[in-house]
Every structure is written in C-alpha cells, then in structure tokens.
Design an enzyme around this catalytic site. Structure first.
Site, PDB file in Angstrom:
ATOM      1  N   SER A  97     -50.981  41.304  12.797  1.00 26.94           N
ATOM      2  CA  SER A  97     -51.617  41.466  14.042  1.00 26.94           C
ATOM      3  C   SER A  97     -50.596  41.961  14.688  1.00 26.94           C
ATOM      4  O   SER A  97     -51.097  42.544  16.318  1.00 26.94           O
ATOM      5  CB  SER A  97     -51.831  40.042  14.330  1.00 26.94           C
ATOM      6  OG  SER A  97     -52.453  38.569  12.938  1.00 26.94           O
ATOM      7  N   HIS A 115     -56.743  45.660  10.598  1.00 21.39           N
ATOM      8  CA  HIS A 115     -57.127  44.777  11.055  1.00 21.39           C
ATOM      9  C   HIS A 115     -58.554  43.799  11.894  1.00 21.39           C
ATOM     10  O   HIS A 115     -59.129  44.078  12.235  1.00 21.39           O
ATOM     11  CB  HIS A 115     -56.344  44.687  12.319  1.00 21.39           C
ATOM     12  CG  HIS A 115     -55.754  43.584  13.059  1.00 21.39           C
ATOM     13  ND1 HIS A 115     -55.923  43.371  13.990  1.00 21.39           N
ATOM     14  CD2 HIS A 115     -56.035  42.224  13.000  1.00 21.39           C
ATOM     15  CE1 HIS A 115     -55.762  42.076  14.917  1.00 21.39           C
ATOM     16  NE2 HIS A 115     -55.518  41.022  13.556  1.00 21.39           N
ATOM     17  N   GLU A 159     -60.334  46.496  13.351  1.00 22.16           N
ATOM     18  CA  GLU A 159     -58.822  47.962  14.407  1.00 22.16           C
ATOM     19  C   GLU A 159     -58.479  48.930  12.955  1.00 22.16           C
ATOM     20  O   GLU A 159     -57.842  47.827  12.488  1.00 22.16           O
ATOM     21  CB  GLU A 159     -58.231  46.752  15.010  1.00 22.16           C
ATOM     22  CG  GLU A 159     -58.276  46.107  16.811  1.00 22.16           C
ATOM     23  CD  GLU A 159     -57.181  45.344  17.124  1.00 22.16           C
ATOM     24  OE1 GLU A 159     -57.106  45.250  18.605  1.00 22.16           O
ATOM     25  OE2 GLU A 159     -56.464  45.274  16.714  1.00 22.16           O
ATOM     26  N   ASN A 165     -54.831  41.490  20.781  1.00 18.87           N
ATOM     27  CA  ASN A 165     -54.021  40.300  21.065  1.00 18.87           C
ATOM     28  C   ASN A 165     -53.478  40.772  21.914  1.00 18.87           C
ATOM     29  O   ASN A 165     -53.100  39.822  22.298  1.00 18.87           O
ATOM     30  CB  ASN A 165     -53.840  40.496  19.436  1.00 18.87           C
ATOM     31  CG  ASN A 165     -53.966  39.618  18.341  1.00 18.87           C
ATOM     32  OD1 ASN A 165     -55.470  38.714  18.782  1.00 18.87           O
ATOM     33  ND2 ASN A 165     -53.845  40.030  16.965  1.00 18.87           N
TER      34      ASN A 165
END
Ligand code: NAD
Length: 283
Positions: A119, A140, A152, A190
């Site tokens: 992450s 991701h 991602e 994130n």
C-alpha cells in the site's frame, strides 16, 4: 498478453481476494501460504465467496466450479518457479517483504515479473533485493479485490517499460481499470485517503462525535459508501498503522502520524473485521 499462470504470495485479506479475481478472469492461480492450515482456510473462504455469488445469481454453479478448479494452494515457494507473474501480498512490513523478494529471485525463472501489492512501501527497495530490478513493479489492488474496479500500477525508477506494460495488461486481464503512478508512499489513493481516516480517529479522540455519528455524517454528508471507522475495520487496523507509519516516514508531516488510539487498538489485537473486533464488533 496471455497470462497462463499467476503466482500469489500471502493468503490474507488481499491475497485471497486477488486469487479470486485472477481465477474468475480465467487465469490459473498458484497461491502460496506459509502453513497448510491457512492454505486450506483460503480455499474455504474462496468457496464461501463463490457460493454467495451463485446464490445472488452472479455466476452459475458450473462457473463457480471452474473458478475453484483454477486455484491451487501450496506451502512451497518453489511451486511459483515458472509462473508468468508473481503478486506479493504479505504483511505490510519491509523486512518480511525484502526477505520474500530475495527468495522469489532465487526460485523463479529469469522471465518472471514480480509485483508487490504494497500500500505504501518503496517498491524500488524490493526491486533492488533481486537481480532483476527492471522486472519488478507494484500492482496495487483495492479491498475487496473482487469488487473494487481500480488497480494502481506502480512504476519504480528501476522498472522497464516492458514490465509496466505487463502489469497494465494483467490489470486489464483481471477486468480492472489501471492508473499508472509513481513509486511514492501511498501512491494516489492512500496518500489522499489515510490522512482523512487518521483525522476521523482524532475527531473521535477529541469527543467531537461518536464513531457511529462520524460514520453516519460522512455517508450522508459526502455520499461515501461507508464511514471512516467501518473502512478502517475493513482495511485492518494493523495494516492501517503500517500505512500511516510509511507515509510519515516518507513525508514527515504530522497529519500522517498514526492517531494514538489506533496503535493502542492494534496492541490490544483489535484489528477490525479480521480479528472479529475493531471499532465495531463482528463476532
Ligand atoms: N487490507 C487492505 O485494505 C489492503 C488493500 C490494498 C493493499 N493491501 C496490502 O496488501 C498486503 C497484505 O495485506 P492484507 O490486508 O491481506 O493483510 P493480512 O493481515 O490479511 O494478511 C497478511 C498475510 O501475510 C502473511 N505474513 C505475515 N507475516 C509474514 C512473513 N513474515 N512472511 C510471509 N508472510 C507473512 C500472513 O500469514 C497473512 O497471510 C499488504 O502489503 C497491504 O498493505 C492491503
């Protein structure tokens, strides 16, 4: 590009979810878990998830059996030697991931592309654990992987264009929309999401509202599908603290430092849905 076999390492929330997505899109999946009991538990979880889809008439019983038939589990890393791509999805811990990448480099054929589902951690550092840094990138997925449409694709400065193109094709072959991002802590989602989640915990600590009140406010006031505490429980509080620590380590900005309550809850093993207790009770 055709992906004949996909290797996944880690059988937690995300490893199991990515295995389901990949198998549902026709790929043979080899999932490596450290113990036979968690490997068996992953298959049981997959069966349950697919059964639910049959009940909701999203797939037929035959399709369910085909998807299950495409997933095999193993405790041996060597079983991933000849896959096309490996997706690492173990605990968000740099030491554990570094060790795994060294091992993967030892057992996998030269052509295998390595992707991490991290992450926040620096992908370039994982790439440099191998003798194939050009063939390492981030892919991701989001939680729950079978539901969320985004992936991602993370480009560390060491990755070749070919590797990024393999990652983009893989995301597409899993039915996902891919956004290419730089190798910076938190990437896009994130980096924007976690300061908000962290601030929600601070508001709770300040007694501005109850957790239920804050969740209701953000759903009704912003149109979010779930409030911050329900989302933290879904992500896992241990993973959330690891993500905030990595963001803080990279940027040194105070709003990334995990709110004290989060660390206390992790210490008390209140990790969210996966432990049965987080901000809410799931038992
Ligand atoms: N939870 C989320 O919402 C989410 C979303 C996207 C990406 N991720 C990332 O996915 C990865 C896995 O997260 P998760 O939520 O599935 O976590 P999890 O806690 O559900 O699972 C972690 C897995 O790692 C294994 N593990 C623990 N220590 C290990 C070690 N030393 N060596 C090898 N395996 C080890 C555990 O047995 C478990 O199978 C992390 O990098 C996380 O940042 C998580």
């Amino acid at each position: 590009m055709v992906f004949k076999r996909v290797g996944i390492v880690g059988s937690g929330i995300m490893g199991a979810g990515i295995a389901e997505v990949a198998a549902a899109h026709g790929h043979e999946v080899v999932l490596r878990s450290r113990s036979q009991s968690s490997a068996d538990a992953t298959i049981a979880k997959l069966e349950k998830s697919l059964d639910r889809q049959v009940e909701k008439e999203r797939c037929t019983r035959e399709e369910r059996d085909e998807v299950l038939g495409r997933v095999s589990v193993t405790t041996e890393l060597d079983s991933l030697s000849d896959v096309d791509v490996v997706i690492e999805s173990i605990v968000e811990d740099m030491t554990a991931k570094r060790h795994l990448f060294t091992e993967l480099d030892r057992v996998c054929d030269d052509g295998v592309v390595f992707a991490t589902n991290t992450s926040t951690l620096p992908v370039v550092e994982l790439a440099m654990e191998t003798d194939r840094p050009d063939r390492v990138c981030g892919i991701h997925f989001f939680n729950p992987a079978p539901v969320m449409s985004l992936v991602e694709v993370v480009r560390p400065i060491t990755a070749s264009d070919e590797t990024i193109s393999v990652a983009l094709s893989f995301a597409q072959a899993c039915g996902k929309e891919a956004v290419e991002v730089k190798d910076r802590a938190g990437f896009v989602v994130n980096a924007l999401l976690f300061p908000y989640l962290n601030d929600a915990v601070r508001l709770l600590e300040q007694g501005v509202a109850t957790k239920e009140g804050i969740d209701t406010a953000m759903k009704g006031g912003c149109g979010f599908p779930m409030g911050p505490f329900a989302l933290l429980d879904l992500v896992g509080l241990d993973t959330s603290v690891a993500i905030l620590d990595a963001l803080y380590a990279e940027y040194r900005e105070a709003h990334y430092a995990p709110a004290p309550l989060l660390r206390r809850m992790v210490a008390a093993e209140q990790l969210g849905r996966k432990s049965g207790q987080g901000f809410y009770n799931y038992r």
